[in-house]
Scaffold this motif. Structure first.
Motif, PDB file in Angstrom:
ATOM      1  N   SER A 120       0.737  -1.347  -0.075  1.00 46.40           N
ATOM      2  CA  SER A 120       0.191  -0.071   0.042  1.00 46.40           C
ATOM      3  C   SER A 120       0.764   1.255   0.053  1.00 46.40           C
ATOM      4  CB  SER A 120      -0.969   0.129   1.185  1.00 46.40           C
ATOM      5  OG  SER A 120      -1.873   1.187   1.376  1.00 46.40           O
ATOM      6  N   GLY A 121       1.984   1.509   0.753  1.00 45.93           N
ATOM      7  CA  GLY A 121       2.956   2.495   0.801  1.00 45.93           C
ATOM      8  C   GLY A 121       3.428   2.474  -0.541  1.00 45.93           C
ATOM      9  N   MET A 122       4.000   1.384  -1.116  1.00 47.24           N
ATOM     10  CA  MET A 122       4.476   1.462  -2.475  1.00 47.24           C
ATOM     11  C   MET A 122       3.478   2.054  -3.522  1.00 47.24           C
ATOM     12  SD  MET A 122       6.629  -1.367  -4.964  1.00 47.24           S
ATOM     13  CE  MET A 122       4.947  -2.370  -4.560  1.00 47.24           C
ATOM     14  N   ALA A 123       2.213   1.708  -3.346  1.00 54.90           N
ATOM     15  CA  ALA A 123       1.216   2.146  -4.456  1.00 54.90           C
ATOM     16  C   ALA A 123       1.037   3.723  -4.033  1.00 54.90           C
ATOM     17  CB  ALA A 123      -0.190   1.525  -4.039  1.00 54.90           C
ATOM     18  N   GLN A 124       0.903   4.295  -2.898  1.00 52.18           N
ATOM     19  CA  GLN A 124       0.715   5.584  -2.695  1.00 52.18           C
ATOM     20  C   GLN A 124       1.845   6.377  -3.096  1.00 52.18           C
ATOM     21  OE1 GLN A 124      -0.046   5.910   1.734  1.00 52.18           O
ATOM     22  NE2 GLN A 124      -1.874   4.952   1.305  1.00 52.18           N
ATOM     23  N   SER A 125       3.214   5.945  -2.884  1.00 49.24           N
ATOM     24  CA  SER A 125       4.271   6.551  -3.403  1.00 49.24           C
ATOM     25  C   SER A 125       4.481   6.839  -4.779  1.00 49.24           C
ATOM     26  CB  SER A 125       5.567   5.719  -2.885  1.00 49.24           C
ATOM     27  OG  SER A 125       6.763   6.645  -3.150  1.00 49.24           O
ATOM     28  N   ALA A 126       4.198   5.692  -5.627  1.00 47.70           N
ATOM     29  CA  ALA A 126       3.820   5.586  -6.911  1.00 47.70           C
ATOM     30  C   ALA A 126       3.072   6.644  -7.659  1.00 47.70           C
ATOM     31  CB  ALA A 126       3.957   4.068  -7.482  1.00 47.70           C
ATOM     32  N   LEU A 127       2.172   6.635  -6.917  1.00 44.90           N
ATOM     33  CA  LEU A 127       0.803   7.454  -7.438  1.00 44.90           C
ATOM     34  C   LEU A 127       0.922   8.951  -7.274  1.00 44.90           C
ATOM     35  CD1 LEU A 127      -2.065   4.909  -6.925  1.00 44.90           C
ATOM     36  CD2 LEU A 127      -1.172   5.728  -9.174  1.00 44.90           C
ATOM     37  N   LYS A 128       1.961   9.332  -6.273  1.00 45.21           N
ATOM     38  CA  LYS A 128       2.107  10.714  -6.001  1.00 45.21           C
ATOM     39  C   LYS A 128       2.488  11.509  -7.121  1.00 45.21           C
ATOM     40  CE  LYS A 128       4.062  11.163  -2.081  1.00 45.21           C
ATOM     41  NZ  LYS A 128       5.017  10.870  -1.106  1.00 45.21           N
ATOM     42  N   THR A 129       1.812  12.653  -7.480  1.00 48.95           N
ATOM     43  CA  THR A 129       1.994  13.504  -8.375  1.00 48.95           C
ATOM     44  C   THR A 129       3.636  14.037  -8.370  1.00 48.95           C
ATOM     45  OG1 THR A 129      -0.167  14.326  -8.745  1.00 48.95           O
ATOM     46  CG2 THR A 129       1.486  15.733  -9.398  1.00 48.95           C
ATOM     47  N   GLY A 130       4.200  13.707  -9.512  1.00 44.27           N
ATOM     48  CA  GLY A 130       5.620  14.227  -9.723  1.00 44.27           C
ATOM     49  C   GLY A 130       5.652  14.945 -10.975  1.00 44.27           C
ATOM     50  N   ALA A 131       6.566  14.220 -11.698  1.00 47.25           N
ATOM     51  CA  ALA A 131       6.753  14.828 -13.385  1.00 47.25           C
ATOM     52  C   ALA A 131       5.581  14.293 -13.898  1.00 47.25           C
ATOM     53  CB  ALA A 131       7.978  14.033 -13.734  1.00 47.25           C
ATOM     54  N   LEU A 132       4.846  13.156 -13.272  1.00 43.27           N
ATOM     55  CA  LEU A 132       3.523  12.883 -13.988  1.00 43.27           C
ATOM     56  C   LEU A 132       2.469  12.719 -13.034  1.00 43.27           C
ATOM     57  CD1 LEU A 132       4.687   9.371 -15.625  1.00 43.27           C
ATOM     58  CD2 LEU A 132       4.396  11.797 -16.892  1.00 43.27           C
ATOM     59  N   ASP A 133       1.449  13.436 -13.657  1.00 45.54           N
ATOM     60  CA  ASP A 133       0.167  13.603 -12.480  1.00 45.54           C
ATOM     61  C   ASP A 133      -0.434  12.135 -12.362  1.00 45.54           C
ATOM     62  OD1 ASP A 133      -1.272  12.875 -14.908  1.00 45.54           O
ATOM     63  OD2 ASP A 133      -2.123  15.037 -14.766  1.00 45.54           O
ATOM     64  N   THR A 134      -1.256  11.937 -11.326  1.00 41.31           N
ATOM     65  CA  THR A 134      -1.978  10.690 -10.906  1.00 41.31           C
ATOM     66  C   THR A 134      -2.643  10.113 -12.087  1.00 41.31           C
ATOM     67  OG1 THR A 134      -1.922  11.652  -8.571  1.00 41.31           O
ATOM     68  CG2 THR A 134      -3.415   9.608  -9.310  1.00 41.31           C
ATOM     69  N   LYS A 135      -3.444  11.030 -12.921  1.00 40.85           N
ATOM     70  CA  LYS A 135      -4.304  10.655 -14.029  1.00 40.85           C
ATOM     71  C   LYS A 135      -3.473   9.831 -14.964  1.00 40.85           C
ATOM     72  CE  LYS A 135      -5.510  13.122 -17.364  1.00 40.85           C
ATOM     73  NZ  LYS A 135      -6.244  14.290 -18.126  1.00 40.85           N
ATOM     74  N   THR A 136      -2.060  10.404 -15.217  1.00 46.51           N
ATOM     75  CA  THR A 136      -1.268   9.744 -16.208  1.00 46.51           C
ATOM     76  C   THR A 136      -0.784   8.442 -15.716  1.00 46.51           C
ATOM     77  OG1 THR A 136      -0.707  12.012 -17.155  1.00 46.51           O
ATOM     78  CG2 THR A 136       0.780  10.112 -17.545  1.00 46.51           C
ATOM     79  N   LYS A 137      -0.436   8.386 -14.271  1.00 44.12           N
ATOM     80  CA  LYS A 137       0.162   7.147 -13.883  1.00 44.12           C
ATOM     81  C   LYS A 137      -1.136   6.105 -13.768  1.00 44.12           C
ATOM     82  CE  LYS A 137       3.676   9.294 -11.165  1.00 44.12           C
ATOM     83  NZ  LYS A 137       4.090   9.553  -9.687  1.00 44.12           N
TER      84      LYS A 137
END
Length: 120
Positions: free
Chosen positions: A31-48
């Protein structure tokens, strides 16, 4: 309708609850990995979520398709964006991805509250 994607997700709730209870440490880290991976960075959450949907198609995982089609819709993906994403999944995964892409657009349409007429 080929599959009821909302029922698929609902049917997974109890088995996932059992996984969280029986493998709490693993599931907490997942769950922590999923939350970290989905966090907005260079790509937004929608794109991810669109990337995750394409991967779900390419690896032929209906459960992944259900969760990420729903999340793509909830994060503002349009039907046109989903279809373009599915085109990339088909390109990368060939014939089997064509079949699973049909699952993904059906799932997106159901989560978007309708049918092919929903244009996002």
């Amino acid at each position: 309708m080929h599959m009821d994607w909302q029922d698929l997700i609902a049917g997974l709730q109890e088995p996932l609850k059992q996984m969280r209870a029986g493998s709490s440490d693993v599931m907490r880290h997942f769950s922590g990995m999923a939350q970290s991976a989905l966090k907005t960075g260079a790509l937004d959450t929608k794109t991810k979520e669109l990337v995750a949907l394409a991967i779900g198609v390419a690896i032929r995982c209906d459960d992944c398709i259900a969760f990420h089609a729903k999340a793509a819709f909830q994060n503002g993906a349009t039907r046109e964006e989903v279809l373009e994403t599915l085109g990339m999944a088909v390109y990368m995964g060939a014939g089997p991805s064509v079949m699973y892409a049909s699952h993904a657009i059906e799932a997106y349409d159901q989560f978007a509250g309708g049918s092919q007429e929903h244009k996002g």
